[in-house]
Write a protein that holds these residues in place. Structure first.
Motif, PDB file in Angstrom:
ATOM      1  N   LEU A  24      21.779  37.525   5.958  1.00  0.00           N
ATOM      2  CA  LEU A  24      22.655  37.879   5.852  1.00  0.00           C
ATOM      3  C   LEU A  24      22.683  39.427   5.209  1.00  0.00           C
ATOM      4  O   LEU A  24      23.623  39.873   5.845  1.00  0.00           O
ATOM      5  CB  LEU A  24      23.491  37.175   4.075  1.00  0.00           C
ATOM      6  N   GLU A  25      21.454  39.856   4.475  1.00  0.00           N
ATOM      7  CA  GLU A  25      21.099  41.160   4.494  1.00  0.00           C
ATOM      8  C   GLU A  25      20.751  41.610   5.278  1.00  0.00           C
ATOM      9  O   GLU A  25      20.811  43.133   6.118  1.00  0.00           O
ATOM     10  CB  GLU A  25      19.881  41.093   2.878  1.00  0.00           C
ATOM     11  N   ASP A  26      19.888  41.241   6.025  1.00  0.00           N
ATOM     12  CA  ASP A  26      19.703  41.738   7.325  1.00  0.00           C
ATOM     13  C   ASP A  26      21.146  42.040   8.393  1.00  0.00           C
ATOM     14  O   ASP A  26      20.880  43.398   9.595  1.00  0.00           O
ATOM     15  CB  ASP A  26      18.000  41.338   8.299  1.00  0.00           C
ATOM     16  N   TYR A  32      25.165  48.224   9.297  1.00  0.00           N
ATOM     17  CA  TYR A  32      25.788  49.259   9.075  1.00  0.00           C
ATOM     18  C   TYR A  32      25.035  50.893   9.501  1.00  0.00           C
ATOM     19  O   TYR A  32      25.060  51.787   9.831  1.00  0.00           O
ATOM     20  CB  TYR A  32      24.983  49.403   7.473  1.00  0.00           C
ATOM     21  N   LEU A  33      23.870  50.398  10.478  1.00  0.00           N
ATOM     22  CA  LEU A  33      22.931  51.075  10.916  1.00  0.00           C
ATOM     23  C   LEU A  33      24.050  51.301  12.065  1.00  0.00           C
ATOM     24  O   LEU A  33      23.899  52.310  13.036  1.00  0.00           O
ATOM     25  CB  LEU A  33      21.485  51.236  10.803  1.00  0.00           C
ATOM     26  N   VAL A  38      31.949  50.057   9.791  1.00  0.00           N
ATOM     27  CA  VAL A  38      31.095  48.677   8.891  1.00  0.00           C
ATOM     28  C   VAL A  38      29.792  50.154   8.304  1.00  0.00           C
ATOM     29  O   VAL A  38      31.156  49.852   6.787  1.00  0.00           O
ATOM     30  CB  VAL A  38      29.798  48.085   9.433  1.00  0.00           C
ATOM     31  N   ARG A  39      29.600  50.836   8.429  1.00  0.00           N
ATOM     32  CA  ARG A  39      29.079  52.066   7.669  1.00  0.00           C
ATOM     33  C   ARG A  39      29.329  52.966   6.584  1.00  0.00           C
ATOM     34  O   ARG A  39      29.514  51.911   5.285  1.00  0.00           O
ATOM     35  CB  ARG A  39      28.126  53.417   8.322  1.00  0.00           C
ATOM     36  N   LEU A  46      29.505  49.092  -1.976  1.00  0.00           N
ATOM     37  CA  LEU A  46      28.522  49.444  -2.770  1.00  0.00           C
ATOM     38  C   LEU A  46      28.160  50.445  -3.172  1.00  0.00           C
ATOM     39  O   LEU A  46      26.254  50.522  -4.606  1.00  0.00           O
ATOM     40  CB  LEU A  46      27.181  48.289  -2.097  1.00  0.00           C
ATOM     41  N   LEU A  47      28.508  51.611  -3.773  1.00  0.00           N
ATOM     42  CA  LEU A  47      27.847  52.646  -3.556  1.00  0.00           C
ATOM     43  C   LEU A  47      28.861  53.474  -4.416  1.00  0.00           C
ATOM     44  O   LEU A  47      29.996  52.889  -4.376  1.00  0.00           O
ATOM     45  CB  LEU A  47      27.255  53.452  -3.343  1.00  0.00           C
ATOM     46  N   VAL A  48      29.181  53.691  -5.232  1.00  0.00           N
ATOM     47  CA  VAL A  48      30.068  54.540  -6.174  1.00  0.00           C
ATOM     48  C   VAL A  48      29.085  56.333  -6.947  1.00  0.00           C
ATOM     49  O   VAL A  48      28.174  56.501  -6.718  1.00  0.00           O
ATOM     50  CB  VAL A  48      30.041  53.870  -7.632  1.00  0.00           C
TER      51      VAL A  48
END
Length: 184
Positions: A24-26, A32-33, A38-39, A46-48
């Protein structure tokens, strides 16, 4: 007639549940890339911004000059608890962290003085509630299996509550700031 998307929609949830975490991470990293939309979604989930993370305060400080014991006061003694004051910073950081008090994952941008419930002391078994248990025959009482099967038979020394009951302490989540180093 169902479209191909509709026919696979009900199958994706069990497939996600069965997939190994590494896979799933892959998949997420690949999307993402390769896919800009999706990015942006991954970044927002996931970020703030560091500036959106509240500063951690405590109400048990004796430095409170106006005598209001309930007013949050900055605790300078523990640098591991200190967070940056919201300043509009654009530095990004992980949105989620593990709390060292309650051991739960929390959203660092939604941390408040009432977010964390935990016990200040360890839990121990009440040996009177295991009357037929003999350690020489059955092994130790304090095992993960007994804690899971008999949570009512373990209590916290700080408040005499059982494993089934919520924590007696209420505070900010405290982020586990230990960073694991990658070993090559």
């Amino acid at each position: 007639m169902q479209s191909e998307t509709e026919s696979t929609d009900h199958k994706i949830s069990p497939a996600l549940s069965a997939a190994p975490r590494e896979l799933l991470e892959d998949v997420i990293k690949e999307f993402y890339l390769k896919v800009p939309s999706v990015r942006e979604m991954v970044i927002s989930k996931l970020l703030v911004n560091e500036g959106d993370v509240p500063e951690v305060f405590t109400s048990d400080s004796e430095e409170d000059s106006d005598g209001d014991e309930n007013r949050p006061v900055k605790k300078d003694a523990d640098p591991l608890e200190a967070k940056t004051q919201p300043t509009g910073s654009k530095r990004l950081r992980s949105r989620y962290a593990r709390c060292i008090n309650c051991e739960n994952i929390f959203d660092v941008s939604k941390n408040t003085s009432q977010s964390c419930r935990y016990h200040s002391d360890a839990s121990i078994p009440d040996e009177d509630l295991f009357p037929d248990h003999e350690e020489c025959t059955h092994g130790p009482i304090d095992t993960p299996e007994n804690r899971e099967n008999y949570p009512q038979n373990f209590f916290y020394e700080c408040c005499d509550r059982t494993l089934e009951e919520e924590g007696c302490e209420v505070s900010w989540h405290r982020e586990d700031t230990f960073k694991r180093q990658r070993i090559y």
